[in-house]
Write a protein that holds these residues in place. Structure first.
Motif, short mmCIF file in Angstrom:
data_model
loop_
_atom_site.label_atom_id
_atom_site.label_comp_id
_atom_site.label_asym_id
_atom_site.label_seq_id
_atom_site.Cartn_x
_atom_site.Cartn_y
_atom_site.Cartn_z
N ASP A 1 0.84 -1.20 0.00
CA ASP A 1 0.00 0.00 0.00
C ASP A 1 0.87 1.25 0.00
O ASP A 1 1.37 1.66 1.05
CB ASP A 1 -0.92 -0.01 1.22
N VAL A 2 1.03 1.83 -1.16
CA VAL A 2 1.89 3.01 -1.30
C VAL A 2 1.39 4.16 -0.43
O VAL A 2 2.19 4.92 0.11
CB VAL A 2 1.96 3.45 -2.79
N SER A 3 0.09 4.26 -0.27
CA SER A 3 -0.47 5.39 0.49
C SER A 3 -0.06 5.38 1.96
O SER A 3 -0.11 6.41 2.63
CB SER A 3 -2.00 5.42 0.38
N LYS A 4 0.40 4.24 2.48
CA LYS A 4 0.80 4.13 3.88
C LYS A 4 2.30 4.33 4.10
O LYS A 4 2.77 4.27 5.23
CB LYS A 4 0.37 2.77 4.45
N LEU A 5 3.04 4.58 3.03
CA LEU A 5 4.48 4.76 3.17
C LEU A 5 4.82 6.09 3.83
O LEU A 5 4.17 7.10 3.57
CB LEU A 5 5.15 4.71 1.79
N THR A 6 5.85 6.07 4.63
CA THR A 6 6.37 7.31 5.21
C THR A 6 7.12 8.06 4.11
O THR A 6 7.41 7.50 3.05
CB THR A 6 7.34 7.02 6.37
N ASP A 7 7.47 9.30 4.36
CA ASP A 7 8.23 10.07 3.39
C ASP A 7 9.57 9.39 3.09
O ASP A 7 10.01 9.35 1.94
CB ASP A 7 8.46 11.50 3.88
N LYS A 8 10.21 8.86 4.11
CA LYS A 8 11.50 8.17 3.94
C LYS A 8 11.32 6.92 3.08
O LYS A 8 12.10 6.67 2.16
CB LYS A 8 12.07 7.80 5.32
#
Length: 91
Positions: free
Chosen positions: A12-19
């Motif tokens: 789920d790309v939407s749950k990735l942190t900025d890092k």
């Protein structure tokens, strides 16, 4: 895709942190990711950014629908999806 020997970078790309997103972008630029597999229903900003970057870096993007399109037979629809995946794997 795991049955074909491929591992997902994320579910789920939407749950990735900025890092994590930055790391994913670096992998795209370094061609460490062979293709992007996404759904047409996912319209999040991060997904759009990832797809844009992949296209810029000439990484195949396989977009599939979670629903069979109207007036399309399931076999025809699945075959179309398979051809998209095969094309991405052939690059």
């Amino acid at each position: 895709m795991t049955q074909l020997g491929y591992a997902a970078e994320t579910d789920d790309v939407s749950k990735l942190t900025d890092k994590q997103m930055s790391d994913l972008e670096s992998k795209l630029a370094d061609k460490k990711i062979q293709f992007i597999f996404t759904t047409s229903q996912d319209t999040t900003e991060k997904k759009q950014k990832l797809v844009t970057m992949a296209k810029k870096d000439d990484i195949p993007v396989v977009t599939f629908s979670q629903f069979t399109p109207d007036s399309t037979k399931i076999w025809t629809w699945q075959l179309t999806q398979l051809k998209k995946i095969q094309k991405a794997l052939d690059k």
